[in-house]
Design a protein around this motif. Structure first.
Motif, PDB file in Angstrom:
ATOM      1  N   LEU A  44      81.725   6.103 -22.590  1.00 16.05           N
ATOM      2  CA  LEU A  44      80.642   6.936 -22.049  1.00 16.05           C
ATOM      3  C   LEU A  44      81.199   7.963 -21.056  1.00 16.05           C
ATOM      4  N   ILE A  45      82.087   7.507 -20.169  1.00 17.38           N
ATOM      5  CA  ILE A  45      82.673   8.420 -19.179  1.00 17.38           C
ATOM      6  C   ILE A  45      83.504   9.495 -19.877  1.00 17.38           C
ATOM      7  N   ARG A  46      84.282   9.104 -20.876  1.00 14.79           N
ATOM      8  CA  ARG A  46      85.108  10.080 -21.583  1.00 14.79           C
ATOM      9  C   ARG A  46      84.245  11.101 -22.320  1.00 14.79           C
ATOM     10  N   SER A  47      83.102  10.653 -22.783  1.00 15.16           N
ATOM     11  CA  SER A  47      82.148  11.585 -23.385  1.00 15.16           C
ATOM     12  C   SER A  47      81.647  12.581 -22.337  1.00 15.16           C
ATOM     13  N   ALA A  48      81.326  12.072 -21.130  1.00 19.10           N
ATOM     14  CA  ALA A  48      80.849  12.937 -20.047  1.00 19.10           C
ATOM     15  C   ALA A  48      81.924  13.936 -19.623  1.00 19.10           C
ATOM     16  N   VAL A  49      83.188  13.494 -19.628  1.00 11.26           N
ATOM     17  CA  VAL A  49      84.291  14.396 -19.271  1.00 11.26           C
ATOM     18  C   VAL A  49      84.377  15.543 -20.277  1.00 11.26           C
ATOM     19  N   CYS A  50      84.317  15.216 -21.564  1.00 13.53           N
ATOM     20  CA  CYS A  50      84.348  16.259 -22.601  1.00 13.53           C
ATOM     21  C   CYS A  50      83.193  17.228 -22.424  1.00 13.53           C
ATOM     22  N   LYS A  51      82.029  16.703 -22.094  1.00 16.34           N
ATOM     23  CA  LYS A  51      80.858  17.560 -21.849  1.00 16.34           C
ATOM     24  C   LYS A  51      81.118  18.528 -20.707  1.00 16.34           C
ATOM     25  N   GLU A  52      81.649  17.996 -19.589  1.00 19.11           N
ATOM     26  CA  GLU A  52      81.894  18.834 -18.414  1.00 19.11           C
ATOM     27  C   GLU A  52      82.968  19.882 -18.682  1.00 19.11           C
ATOM     28  N   LEU A  53      83.899  19.591 -19.585  1.00 16.83           N
ATOM     29  CA  LEU A  53      84.965  20.544 -19.922  1.00 16.83           C
ATOM     30  C   LEU A  53      84.546  21.478 -21.056  1.00 16.83           C
ATOM     31  N   GLY A  54      83.299  21.349 -21.519  1.00 16.89           N
ATOM     32  CA  GLY A  54      82.768  22.256 -22.531  1.00 16.89           C
ATOM     33  C   GLY A  54      83.121  21.904 -23.957  1.00 16.89           C
ATOM     34  N   VAL A  69      71.751  20.719 -26.126  1.00 16.14           N
ATOM     35  CA  VAL A  69      71.132  21.717 -25.239  1.00 16.14           C
ATOM     36  C   VAL A  69      72.211  22.484 -24.483  1.00 16.14           C
ATOM     37  N   LEU A  70      73.162  21.745 -23.899  1.00 11.79           N
ATOM     38  CA  LEU A  70      74.238  22.387 -23.140  1.00 11.79           C
ATOM     39  C   LEU A  70      75.113  23.263 -24.029  1.00 11.79           C
ATOM     40  N   GLY A  71      75.153  22.945 -25.322  1.00  9.92           N
ATOM     41  CA  GLY A  71      75.917  23.746 -26.275  1.00  9.92           C
ATOM     42  C   GLY A  71      75.182  24.993 -26.721  1.00  9.92           C
ATOM     43  N   GLY A  72      73.963  25.198 -26.202  1.00 11.19           N
ATOM     44  CA  GLY A  72      73.224  26.423 -26.487  1.00 11.19           C
ATOM     45  C   GLY A  72      72.212  26.315 -27.607  1.00 11.19           C
ATOM     46  N   GLN A  73      71.937  25.095 -28.099  1.00 11.26           N
ATOM     47  CA  GLN A  73      70.967  24.928 -29.179  1.00 11.26           C
ATOM     48  C   GLN A  73      69.549  24.879 -28.596  1.00 11.26           C
ATOM     49  N   SER A  74      68.953  26.025 -28.415  1.00  5.11           N
ATOM     50  CA  SER A  74      67.641  26.117 -27.765  1.00  5.11           C
ATOM     51  C   SER A  74      66.553  25.404 -28.563  1.00  5.11           C
ATOM     52  N   GLU A  75      66.752  25.261 -29.871  1.00  5.05           N
ATOM     53  CA  GLU A  75      65.739  24.597 -30.704  1.00  5.05           C
ATOM     54  C   GLU A  75      65.597  23.107 -30.373  1.00  5.05           C
ATOM     55  N   VAL A  76      66.591  22.541 -29.687  1.00  5.72           N
ATOM     56  CA  VAL A  76      66.556  21.118 -29.325  1.00  5.72           C
ATOM     57  C   VAL A  76      65.899  20.916 -27.957  1.00  5.72           C
ATOM     58  N   LEU A  77      65.712  22.008 -27.212  1.00  2.58           N
ATOM     59  CA  LEU A  77      65.236  21.917 -25.835  1.00  2.58           C
ATOM     60  C   LEU A  77      63.905  21.187 -25.717  1.00  2.58           C
ATOM     61  N   SER A  78      62.943  21.493 -26.577  1.00  5.74           N
ATOM     62  CA  SER A  78      61.623  20.856 -26.479  1.00  5.74           C
ATOM     63  C   SER A  78      61.718  19.350 -26.734  1.00  5.74           C
ATOM     64  N   ALA A  79      62.582  18.946 -27.680  1.00  2.00           N
ATOM     65  CA  ALA A  79      62.753  17.513 -27.965  1.00  2.00           C
ATOM     66  C   ALA A  79      63.372  16.812 -26.755  1.00  2.00           C
ATOM     67  N   TYR A  80      64.317  17.466 -26.093  1.00  2.00           N
ATOM     68  CA  TYR A  80      64.953  16.872 -24.911  1.00  2.00           C
ATOM     69  C   TYR A  80      63.956  16.752 -23.766  1.00  2.00           C
ATOM     70  N   ILE A 112      69.131  21.309 -17.726  1.00  2.00           N
ATOM     71  CA  ILE A 112      68.346  22.398 -18.320  1.00  2.00           C
ATOM     72  C   ILE A 112      68.570  23.694 -17.550  1.00  2.00           C
ATOM     73  N   ILE A 113      68.602  23.608 -16.212  1.00  2.00           N
ATOM     74  CA  ILE A 113      68.851  24.790 -15.387  1.00  2.00           C
ATOM     75  C   ILE A 113      70.261  25.332 -15.636  1.00  2.00           C
ATOM     76  N   LEU A 114      71.245  24.413 -15.751  1.00  2.00           N
ATOM     77  CA  LEU A 114      72.605  24.843 -16.084  1.00  2.00           C
ATOM     78  C   LEU A 114      72.621  25.651 -17.381  1.00  2.00           C
ATOM     79  N   SER A 115      71.927  25.145 -18.383  1.00  2.00           N
ATOM     80  CA  SER A 115      71.884  25.817 -19.687  1.00  2.00           C
ATOM     81  C   SER A 115      71.135  27.139 -19.597  1.00  2.00           C
ATOM     82  N   ALA A 116      70.040  27.145 -18.834  1.00  2.00           N
ATOM     83  CA  ALA A 116      69.253  28.379 -18.676  1.00  2.00           C
ATOM     84  C   ALA A 116      70.104  29.477 -18.046  1.00  2.00           C
ATOM     85  N   ASN A 117      70.896  29.125 -17.028  1.00  2.00           N
ATOM     86  CA  ASN A 117      71.758  30.118 -16.389  1.00  2.00           C
ATOM     87  C   ASN A 117      72.882  30.568 -17.316  1.00  2.00           C
ATOM     88  N   ARG A 118      73.355  29.644 -18.152  1.00  2.00           N
ATOM     89  CA  ARG A 118      74.473  29.964 -19.052  1.00  2.00           C
ATOM     90  C   ARG A 118      74.033  30.835 -20.223  1.00  2.00           C
TER      91      ARG A 118
END
Length: 487
Positions: free
Chosen positions: A276-286, A331-342, A360-366
């Protein structure tokens, strides 16, 4: 001539011609007991009934032929109608200078002193005992008990002193002391947390594998709160290796060794948690594709040998986190179509809403999304007020405090990008929150944001900003002075 006892300063003095004369000497508890009996006109038998101590025992105590045991001290103090810890300072002298020190008396005295917050007495006893290093293991055992009971200030005193006594020993006990001191040191100050983590890491490999796993988990939490993701990844990889090796050895054995130290969680948990942590690390590194691959691993518990209710609960919990994180990473990858489900997913889980809004705010700014309707829907969660203790394990107190400061900065960025003046208020809130936990990188971000949008701030906000900058500078200068004192 009339004798009197000064209860506040623990001495016997006398009156001569109506004048109070300076104390004769600092005295012993038995002398004060004798004085009490004299002043009250009580016999040993009468005090025996009042205190519940055998009259023969009292007689031997008063004559100096028997040392005062801890339970005797408690009964004497109560019968004299004094605060429980009134004679504690004198009892240290009683144990070391007026009789031979015995662990039978000192152990309960240490524990009770800790419970009553008499750290001065704890310190005195420890300093005296460690003149003989044979007491180091006993003091460590007491420290462990105090640590488990949450009496961390007293435990810290013992761990520090035991560490000093063993500083030249490459022992597991020294490593355990440093581990406990690391746990005790972790608080709201990010700079101090980093320093504590660095100090502890030197001792990590000396720990038993069970303590290593828990140490790796707590270290990872600290580095997550500091956003040092490459370091988090290294720790998670090490946790997975140690846990996997130990789990495989356990499965090959017919039964667990009775003297084998247990981890805080079952061994399989650390494997899933490391993934789980390694997944979170990959997420934070994009790297969202790798992050999604790790999700598939920690959602799969079919390899776990144990089959009981605890396993089912833990596997279900990781599967729930995986479901949420799969949506989140999309969502963080930019798939706006998933936003409502999240949004719909987190809406049914109040303890996940704050982290959800933050991402969500992170993604909105990005990706320049408009999420006003989402912020309005969850306005009650800004600022975040949910009980921190109810949060998921990765989101411990330090992580949440850090993320909250950064969330405020992100929402300030969102509002200011949309030319909305209330973003200035969020900059100031983020700066104040960051100063409280000494999050220097976010403070710098807030200063940069404010200077870019200074024209939107009114005079009151500019003055508040000036005060916050001054507070940060003063705090920084103080830390430099404190650091230089150790050089």
């Amino acid at each position: 001539m009339t004798y009197y006892y000064n209860y506040k300063r623990n001495y016997i003095g006398f009156q001569l011609g109506g004048v109070c004369v300076v104390p004769i000497t600092r005295t012993m508890i038995r002398d004060l007991l004798a004085l009490h009996l004299s002043q009250k006109g009580m016999s040993i038998h009468q005090f025996s009934i009042q205190s519940g101590i055998n009259s023969g025992t009292l007689s031997r105590i008063l004559s100096g032929h028997q040392p005062i045991a801890m339970n005797h001290l408690e009964r004497i103090t109560k019968a004299m109608d004094l605060p429980e810890d009134h004679f504690y300072s004198l009892y240290v002298d009683e144990c070391f200078f007026f009789s031979s020190p015995t662990w039978r008396r000192l152990r309960p005295f240490l524990v009770r002193s800790a419970e009553l917050g008499r750290l001065d007495c704890v310190e005195q006893v420890v300093q005296n005992l460690l003149e003989n290093l044979v007491y180091a293991p006993m003091l460590f055992e007491v420290a462990e008990g105090l640590f488990q009971e949450g009496l961390w200030q007293a435990a810290e005193l013992l761990y520090k002193n035991v560490s000093v006594s063993e500083k030249y020993q490459n022992s597991e006990r020294l490593a355990l002391c440093q581990y406990r001191l690391f746990r005790i040191a972790i608080g709201d100050d990010q700079a101090r947390n980093l320093q504590a983590a660095h100090l502890f890491e030197c001792y990590l490999d000396r720990l038993d594998e069970a303590d290593q796993l828990d140490g790796l988990k707590h270290l990872a939490h600290v580095y997550v709160s500091l956003n040092k993701w490459h370091k988090v990844g290294e720790l998670a990889k090490q946790m997975q290796q140690v846990a996997t090796l130990r789990y495989n050895l356990q499965r090959q054995s017919d039964r667990r060794e009775s003297n084998e130290k247990k981890t805080e969680k079952p061994l399989y948990f650390y494997i899933l948690y490391a993934q789980l942590i390694r997944s979170a690390v990959c997420k934070e590194l994009g790297d969202y594709n790798s992050a999604l691959n790790w999700i598939s691993l920690y959602m799969d518990g079919n390899w776990i040998q144990e089959d009981n209710e605890e396993v089912k609960r833990n596997v279900a919990q990781f599967q729930e986190w995986g479901t949420a994180n799969r949506l989140l990473y999309q969502v963080l990858g930019g798939q706006s179509e998933v936003l409502s489900a999240y949004v719909e997913y987190i809406s049914h889980r109040p303890d996940e809403i704050f982290i959800g809004i933050y991402n969500i705010i992170l993604s909105a700014n990005r990706y320049d999304w408009n999420v006003d309707s989402i912020l309005e829907r969850f306005a009650a969660y800004i600022p975040y007020r949910t009980n921190l203790e109810e949060y998921g394990i990765l989101h411990n107190k330090q992580v949440i405090a850090s993320q909250y400061s950064r969330f405020l900065a992100e929402i300030a960025t969102y509002y200011l990008h949309n030319k909305r003046k209330e973003g200035v208020i969020f900059i100031l809130q983020s700066m104040e929150s960051s100063a409280r936990i000494n999050d220097e990188s976010n403070i710098i971000k807030c200063v940069d944001l404010f200077e870019q949008h200074r024209h939107l701030a009114d005079e009151e906000e500019k003055e508040q900003y000036k005060l916050l900058v001054r507070e940060v500078q003063d705090s920084h200068e103080k830390k430099i002075v404190q650091a230089s004192s150790f050089l």
